[in-house]
Motif scaffolding. Structure first.
Motif, PDB file in Angstrom:
ATOM      1  N   ASP A 312      58.719  18.004  54.588  1.00  0.00           N
ATOM      2  CA  ASP A 312      58.411  18.949  53.401  1.00  0.00           C
ATOM      3  C   ASP A 312      57.132  18.595  52.823  1.00  0.00           C
ATOM      4  N   VAL A 313      56.819  17.507  52.804  1.00  0.00           N
ATOM      5  CA  VAL A 313      55.534  17.144  51.964  1.00  0.00           C
ATOM      6  C   VAL A 313      55.142  15.821  52.551  1.00  0.00           C
ATOM      7  N   ALA A 381      45.126  21.171  56.680  1.00  0.00           N
ATOM      8  CA  ALA A 381      45.834  21.994  55.412  1.00  0.00           C
ATOM      9  C   ALA A 381      46.670  23.048  55.641  1.00  0.00           C
ATOM     10  N   ASP A 385      51.722  20.656  53.848  1.00  0.00           N
ATOM     11  CA  ASP A 385      51.500  20.312  52.299  1.00  0.00           C
ATOM     12  C   ASP A 385      51.229  18.885  51.925  1.00  0.00           C
ATOM     13  N   LEU A 387      49.834  15.891  49.418  1.00  0.00           N
ATOM     14  CA  LEU A 387      49.819  15.546  47.899  1.00  0.00           C
ATOM     15  C   LEU A 387      48.765  14.124  48.180  1.00  0.00           C
ATOM     16  N   ARG A 409      46.642  18.217  45.002  1.00  0.00           N
ATOM     17  CA  ARG A 409      47.247  18.619  46.338  1.00  0.00           C
ATOM     18  C   ARG A 409      46.183  19.686  46.889  1.00  0.00           C
ATOM     19  N   GLY A 410      46.013  19.572  48.432  1.00  0.00           N
ATOM     20  CA  GLY A 410      45.270  20.280  49.247  1.00  0.00           C
ATOM     21  C   GLY A 410      44.133  19.700  49.297  1.00  0.00           C
ATOM     22  N   ARG A 414      41.000  23.092  45.674  1.00  0.00           N
ATOM     23  CA  ARG A 414      42.300  22.764  45.433  1.00  0.00           C
ATOM     24  C   ARG A 414      42.047  21.411  44.450  1.00  0.00           C
TER      25      ARG A 414
END
Length: 602
Positions: A312-313, A381, A385, A387, A409-410, A414
């Protein structure tokens, strides 16, 4: 803060060149016409009314970026039609965009009035279709009516540029950019991060810290706290250390990285040769453009297969500090190099060596960083996702001090890039030491728990070389160094060729296919050479398994017994960085942790 470079953007016929030229004259800045950097093939396509593809544009944008950076601050006329195109130009540094918005019909009329231009009216429709209007978070873009009276338009643009530019900031800064953090604060940071991830719906999280060679970064301490915080909230958390070309961590390495709180059990292992998946390729023409012709081969972008799991991240944790390859370590480098494959690691390292370590280290904007950020922006990217959690650590008389933790993030444009820029600015203040007089003699201590090879230990050479006088001696105190390379193949190449300097390495590669196929090794041999300007003496303990005098002499380094040298210098693992006096009363400089800084002579 320096004045920004201004990019005047828009479709064909919007007046970029006219407005850009007038603006440059009014501001007293150089004017760069983006059309001047198109290849002949692209110009031929546009003459025929054929729209350019992104593959046509990447090398062009890299060439425009390079020219703009060299002239910065400047005014640039460039279409910059998509977010990705604008991000490629944001790598220039401080940039403001002026978007000249125009209706398609008006653009057709204007283009019809300039029949001799290679980009005619036939391209307007395709450019309008390609155009991605700036998104809400592109706060560095100001929009103007391209059909406004010229004087009125110019006045409006100048007024907007005079206003303070709102900059995207990092998502969080802990501890202040100059305030020391207490150890207990890491618990609060980890709790805040873990809570925010789970509150946002994350159930599977991948943590990517460095390995034990950057134990001082404090990223390992944050990582195990995050793992614990996520797991207690019912979230699956895995750890994949960014090994790059280093060996897999054993239990001792893991305990060092994680502050004694975790061993190597369950850690995912990055295999840079065989455990990667290809994401895409950067064409040779783009690589040549961004490097100024120093490198002109296609670069394959591969990352660890485990990175592409159903996460998810991904939380990338690492330190921002001057670095011999990327200028400044951390941020996107942690993923595309730290978890990269053979082609990308080799190309990025060789490019750094060709650019020159003395001009690259500590610099935020440089060709290697362009290569790394471009690969992340275009190929990582869109898939993940990410961080970024970035630390800045200072080595001073009182030892290692954590100065800030930033997150975002990104990539480019960003909050991740904003966090990196702020961390880089702090690192330049805290990690670069300017000495009034070049050192005639310096010693560097290599912690045996971190440094077992010259592949790693030569950070002593990289970080101290710019402070050494011609004819100086660099003494590397290396109780744990027992080999040259981190794997047998690289070790063999180092032994075969030695640290003989740039010209000799390039000549050797022309005759040795095995060396030529290992550009990362070529880069290491160049970086580790003094180019004949100073001498390097490694002090090891052969009786304890350390490299022998014959082995070190074979690669171009001197040798002295470690025990004798420690007694002569009067230093040990506890000696802080700073000036020192040896047993004979002679002065020298001592560096306790070379990986934490960069030393420069005035």
């Amino acid at each position: 803060m320096t004045a920004p470079t201004v990019v005047v953007m828009g479709v064909e016929g919007s007046g970029k060149s006219t407005v850009g030229g007038r603006l440059a004259r009014a501001l007293g800045l150089p004017f760069i016409e983006g059309d001047d950097f198109h290849s002949e093939q692209s110009i031929d396509k546009m003459r025929q009314g054929v729209a350019l593809s992104d593959d046509d544009r990447w090398a062009w944008l890299a060439a425009v970026r390079r020219a703009a950076r060299a002239a910065s601050p400047a005014v640039v006329a460039c279409s910059a039609l998509t977010r990705a195109h604008r991000d490629a130009l944001r790598l220039i540094g401080e940039v403001r965009f002026v978007w000249l918005r125009i209706a398609e019909a008006d653009a057709h009329v204007r283009c019809a009035q300039r029949p001799d231009h290679f980009a005619g009216s036939a391209l307007v429709t395709s450019q309008v279709a390609t155009l991605q209007p700036p998104e809400d978070d592109e706060v560095d873009v100001a929009t103007f009516d391209a059909t406004a009276p010229p004087d009125e338009l110019l006045a409006a643009v100048r007024a907007a540029l005079a206003e303070p530019a709102y900059q995207v900031g990092p998502q969080a800064i802990w501890g202040g950019l100059d305030a020391a953090l207490e150890g207990d604060d890491l618990d609060a940071i980890a709790e805040a991060l873990a809570g925010s991830m789970v509150d946002a719906g994350a159930t599977r999280v991948l943590l990517v810290p460095p390995d034990q060679t950057r134990a001082f970064a404090r990223a390992g301490e944050l990582t195990w706290r995050l793992e614990r915080g996520l797991q207690k909230r019912g979230c699956e958390a895995a750890i994949l250390p960014a090994l790059g070309t280093h060996r897999a961590m054993d239990d001792d390495d893991a305990r060092l990285l994680f502050g004694g709180q975790r061993n190597a059990r369950g850690l995912l292992v990055h295999d840079w040769r065989d455990g990667v998946a290809e994401l895409g390729r950067l064409r040779a023409d783009e690589v040549a453009a961004l490097s100024g012709g120093l490198l002109d081969s296609e670069v394959v972008v591969e990352v660890a297969s485990a990175l592409l799991g159903d996460w998810d991240v991904v939380i990338s944790l690492g330190q921002v500090v001057p670095h011999e390859v990327a200028g400044l370590a951390g941020y996107t480098k942690n993923l595309v190099v730290g978890l990269g494959g053979t082609s990308f690691i080799g190309a990025s390292h060789l490019l750094g060596a060709l650019v020159g370590i003395e001009t690259l280290m500590g610099e935020l904007a440089n060709p290697v960083r362009d290569l790394v950020d471009t690969a992340f922006d275009r190929m990582v990217a869109p898939r993940l996702d990410v961080l970024f959690v970035l630390t800045v650590v200072e080595d001073g008389p009182q030892g290692e001090t954590l100065r800030a933790v930033l997150s975002g993030r990104g990539g480019t444009g960003r909050s991740g890039a904003a966090a990196f820029r702020q961390a880089a600015a702090l690192s330049r203040r805290r990690n670069i030491t300017v000495v009034d007089k070049p050192w005639g003699r310096a010693s560097c201590w290599l912690d045996a728990r971190e440094y077992r090879s010259t592949w790693l230990g030569n950070k002593a050479v990289y970080r101290a070389r710019c402070a050494l006088a011609t004819g100086a001696e660099l003494i590397v105190l290396a109780p744990g160094v027992e080999r040259f390379g981190e794997d047998p193949e690289i070790d063999r190449l180092i032994r075969r060729h030695g640290y003989v300097g740039r010209d000799a390495v390039l000549a050797a590669a022309a005759d040795d296919a095995e060396l030529r196929a290992s550009p990362g090794t070529m880069a290491h041999l160049i970086h580790g050479s003094s180019e004949g300007r100073f001498s390097v003496t490694y002090c090891t303990d052969p009786d304890g398994g350390g490299l022998t005098p014959e082995e070190l002499g074979g690669v171009g380094y001197g040798w002295r017994p470690l025990g004798d040298e420690l007694a002569r210098l009067g230093v040990d693992a506890t000696t802080p960085t700073g000036p020192a006096v040896d047993a004979r009363g002679e002065r020298f400089a001592h560096v306790a942790q070379p990986a934490l800084g960069l030393w420069l002579a005035r």
